[in-house]
Write a protein that holds these residues in place. Structure first.
Motif, PDB file in Angstrom:
ATOM      1  N   LYS A   1       0.830  -1.209   0.000  1.00  0.00           N
ATOM      2  CA  LYS A   1       0.000   0.000   0.000  1.00  0.00           C
ATOM      3  C   LYS A   1       0.866   1.261   0.000  1.00  0.00           C
ATOM      4  N   SER A   2       1.894   1.274   0.833  1.00  0.00           N
ATOM      5  CA  SER A   2       2.778   2.439   0.909  1.00  0.00           C
ATOM      6  C   SER A   2       3.501   2.676  -0.410  1.00  0.00           C
ATOM      7  N   GLY A   3       3.985   1.590  -1.031  1.00  0.00           N
ATOM      8  CA  GLY A   3       4.697   1.734  -2.294  1.00  0.00           C
ATOM      9  C   GLY A   3       3.795   2.216  -3.414  1.00  0.00           C
ATOM     10  N   VAL A   4       2.599   1.640  -3.500  1.00  0.00           N
ATOM     11  CA  VAL A   4       1.642   2.036  -4.539  1.00  0.00           C
ATOM     12  C   VAL A   4       1.273   3.511  -4.400  1.00  0.00           C
ATOM     13  N   ALA A   5       1.133   3.978  -3.176  1.00  0.00           N
ATOM     14  CA  ALA A   5       0.747   5.371  -2.940  1.00  0.00           C
ATOM     15  C   ALA A   5       1.792   6.365  -3.439  1.00  0.00           C
ATOM     16  N   LEU A   6       3.036   5.904  -3.618  1.00  0.00           N
ATOM     17  CA  LEU A   6       4.127   6.790  -4.034  1.00  0.00           C
ATOM     18  C   LEU A   6       4.384   6.760  -5.536  1.00  0.00           C
ATOM     19  N   LEU A   7       3.729   5.868  -6.263  1.00  0.00           N
ATOM     20  CA  LEU A   7       4.057   5.645  -7.672  1.00  0.00           C
ATOM     21  C   LEU A   7       3.725   6.817  -8.590  1.00  0.00           C
TER      22      LEU A   7
ATOM     23  N   ASN B   1       4.559   9.765  -8.376  1.00  0.00           N
ATOM     24  CA  ASN B   1       5.636  10.761  -8.419  1.00  0.00           C
ATOM     25  C   ASN B   1       6.978  10.037  -8.355  1.00  0.00           C
ATOM     26  N   MET B   2       7.698  10.057  -9.458  1.00  0.00           N
ATOM     27  CA  MET B   2       8.960   9.336  -9.526  1.00  0.00           C
ATOM     28  C   MET B   2      10.076   9.996  -8.720  1.00  0.00           C
ATOM     29  N   GLN B   3       9.795  11.128  -8.107  1.00  0.00           N
ATOM     30  CA  GLN B   3      10.750  11.671  -7.139  1.00  0.00           C
ATOM     31  C   GLN B   3      10.807  10.780  -5.896  1.00  0.00           C
ATOM     32  N   ASN B   4       9.823   9.902  -5.779  1.00  0.00           N
ATOM     33  CA  ASN B   4       9.773   8.959  -4.667  1.00  0.00           C
ATOM     34  C   ASN B   4      10.507   7.658  -4.979  1.00  0.00           C
ATOM     35  N   ALA B   5      11.262   7.631  -6.072  1.00  0.00           N
ATOM     36  CA  ALA B   5      11.859   6.382  -6.555  1.00  0.00           C
ATOM     37  C   ALA B   5      12.674   5.662  -5.482  1.00  0.00           C
ATOM     38  N   ALA B   6      13.525   6.381  -4.774  1.00  0.00           N
ATOM     39  CA  ALA B   6      14.395   5.738  -3.781  1.00  0.00           C
ATOM     40  C   ALA B   6      13.580   5.121  -2.646  1.00  0.00           C
ATOM     41  N   ILE B   7      12.529   5.821  -2.226  1.00  0.00           N
ATOM     42  CA  ILE B   7      11.683   5.309  -1.142  1.00  0.00           C
ATOM     43  C   ILE B   7      10.936   4.065  -1.611  1.00  0.00           C
ATOM     44  N   ILE B   8      10.428   4.093  -2.851  1.00  0.00           N
ATOM     45  CA  ILE B   8       9.712   2.932  -3.397  1.00  0.00           C
ATOM     46  C   ILE B   8      10.623   1.712  -3.432  1.00  0.00           C
ATOM     47  N   LEU B   9      11.849   1.901  -3.891  1.00  0.00           N
ATOM     48  CA  LEU B   9      12.790   0.783  -3.965  1.00  0.00           C
ATOM     49  C   LEU B   9      13.117   0.240  -2.571  1.00  0.00           C
ATOM     50  N   LYS B  10      13.204   1.128  -1.591  1.00  0.00           N
ATOM     51  CA  LYS B  10      13.448   0.688  -0.213  1.00  0.00           C
ATOM     52  C   LYS B  10      12.273  -0.160   0.293  1.00  0.00           C
ATOM     53  N   ILE B  11      11.059   0.275  -0.010  1.00  0.00           N
ATOM     54  CA  ILE B  11       9.870  -0.487   0.379  1.00  0.00           C
ATOM     55  C   ILE B  11       9.870  -1.860  -0.290  1.00  0.00           C
ATOM     56  N   CYS B  12      10.271  -1.894  -1.552  1.00  0.00           N
ATOM     57  CA  CYS B  12      10.343  -3.178  -2.270  1.00  0.00           C
ATOM     58  C   CYS B  12      11.347  -4.115  -1.605  1.00  0.00           C
ATOM     59  N   ASP B  13      12.474  -3.572  -1.149  1.00  0.00           N
ATOM     60  CA  ASP B  13      13.453  -4.389  -0.428  1.00  0.00           C
ATOM     61  C   ASP B  13      12.857  -4.937   0.868  1.00  0.00           C
ATOM     62  N   GLU B  14      12.076  -4.116   1.557  1.00  0.00           N
ATOM     63  CA  GLU B  14      11.440  -4.563   2.799  1.00  0.00           C
ATOM     64  C   GLU B  14      10.461  -5.706   2.543  1.00  0.00           C
ATOM     65  N   ILE B  15       9.716  -5.606   1.438  1.00  0.00           N
ATOM     66  CA  ILE B  15       8.792  -6.687   1.075  1.00  0.00           C
ATOM     67  C   ILE B  15       9.572  -7.967   0.802  1.00  0.00           C
ATOM     68  N   ASP B  16      10.702  -7.839   0.117  1.00  0.00           N
ATOM     69  CA  ASP B  16      11.537  -9.002  -0.190  1.00  0.00           C
ATOM     70  C   ASP B  16      12.031  -9.668   1.095  1.00  0.00           C
ATOM     71  N   HIS B  17      12.456  -8.869   2.066  1.00  0.00           N
ATOM     72  CA  HIS B  17      12.927  -9.415   3.338  1.00  0.00           C
ATOM     73  C   HIS B  17      11.786 -10.101   4.101  1.00  0.00           C
ATOM     74  N   LEU B  18      10.608  -9.495   4.074  1.00  0.00           N
ATOM     75  CA  LEU B  18       9.454 -10.095   4.750  1.00  0.00           C
ATOM     76  C   LEU B  18       9.067 -11.419   4.104  1.00  0.00           C
ATOM     77  N   GLU B  19       9.155 -11.480   2.780  1.00  0.00           N
ATOM     78  CA  GLU B  19       8.857 -12.744   2.091  1.00  0.00           C
ATOM     79  C   GLU B  19       9.834 -13.829   2.525  1.00  0.00           C
ATOM     80  N   SER B  20      11.091 -13.462   2.693  1.00  0.00           N
ATOM     81  CA  SER B  20      12.090 -14.420   3.171  1.00  0.00           C
ATOM     82  C   SER B  20      11.778 -14.861   4.601  1.00  0.00           C
ATOM     83  N   ASP B  21      11.342 -13.913   5.429  1.00  0.00           N
ATOM     84  CA  ASP B  21      10.940 -14.247   6.799  1.00  0.00           C
ATOM     85  C   ASP B  21       9.788 -15.250   6.795  1.00  0.00           C
ATOM     86  N   ALA B  22       8.805 -15.000   5.935  1.00  0.00           N
ATOM     87  CA  ALA B  22       7.640 -15.892   5.854  1.00  0.00           C
ATOM     88  C   ALA B  22       8.068 -17.280   5.403  1.00  0.00           C
ATOM     89  N   ASP B  23       8.993 -17.342   4.474  1.00  0.00           N
ATOM     90  CA  ASP B  23       9.475 -18.634   3.987  1.00  0.00           C
ATOM     91  C   ASP B  23      10.148 -19.416   5.111  1.00  0.00           C
TER      92      ASP B  23
END
Length: 212
Positions: free
Chosen positions: A130-136, A138-160
């Motif tokens: 939700k947080s990442g989608v809300a930033l899409l 405005n591409m000035q938010n690019a760095a924040i979006i990528l950070k959120i994507c990394d967090e999702i990746d880490h959470l997926e690993s945690d779930a696994d």
């Protein structure tokens, strides 16, 4: 004169955000469902019905997005990006509905703490979606979006990791084979929700790379 008839960009980002809101709402209901099962509750219809209603609203937003895509000449993102994003968002919602329905179909009366933990990780993933989608928009938010994507990746690993540990424990301690099969299926469905969130993250990463 021609510009007056030119189709506008439409409300794509609004629809993305509306759908992402529903994803978080469904994840909260899924956590409540697992917590109720963990506490031995028997009347779970309210949670299941709520998730069904949320999924239907999500389908409406997905359908409206695709319809808008077909009749909009100028789109704010590449058409394929729009289609992939709304489809991957819808996949998250569909899978949470599958998990809730499976509880009823398998006649599950109780779950383990690990199932609740997996549902909570699902919620964390969905909140970041939700947080990442809300930033899409405005591409000035690019760095924040990528950070959120990394967090999702880490959470997926945690779930696994939680799922593998839970299944291992299940095979060591559960003597009822039918119950083992049912709980294993629920673990796998919950973990797959985080996989689908990771798919959304990959779409968002692609959008950032193409547009930032």
């Amino acid at each position: 004169m021609f510009g007056r008839f030119m189709p506008q960009e439409g409300r794509f980002f609004e629809l993305f955000n509306l759908h992402a809101n529903e994803i978080v709402a469904a994840a909260k209901e899924l956590v409540s469902l697992m917590r109720a099962l963990g506490e031995g509750a028997t009347d779970l219809r309210d949670h299941a019905n709520a998730i069904d209603a949320i999924e239907k609203r999500g389908d409406d937003y997905a359908r409206e997005t695709i319809q808008l895509l077909h009749k909009t000449f100028i789109t704010p993102l590449d058409r394929e990006e729009i289609h992939h994003l709304i489809s991957s968002l819808d996949d998250v919602l569909d899978l949470m509905q599958d998990a809730a329905e499976s509880v009823s179909l398998y006649d599950i009366k109780a779950v383990t703490p690990e199932a609740t933990q997996l549902a909570e990780i699902c919620l964390q993933c969905c909140e970041r979606v939700k947080s990442g989608v809300a930033l899409l928009s405005n591409m000035q938010n690019a760095a924040i979006i990528l950070k959120i994507c990394d967090e999702i990746d880490h959470l997926e690993s945690d779930a696994d990791r939680v799922m593998r540990s839970a299944i291992s424990k299940l095979f060591r301690t559960e003597r009822d084979a039918v119950k083992l099969i049912k709980l294993k299926a629920i673990y796998e469905l919950l973990e797959t929700v985080t996989d689908r969130c990771e798919d959304v993250a990959k779409v968002m990463q692609g959008i950032v790379i193409e547009n930032a």
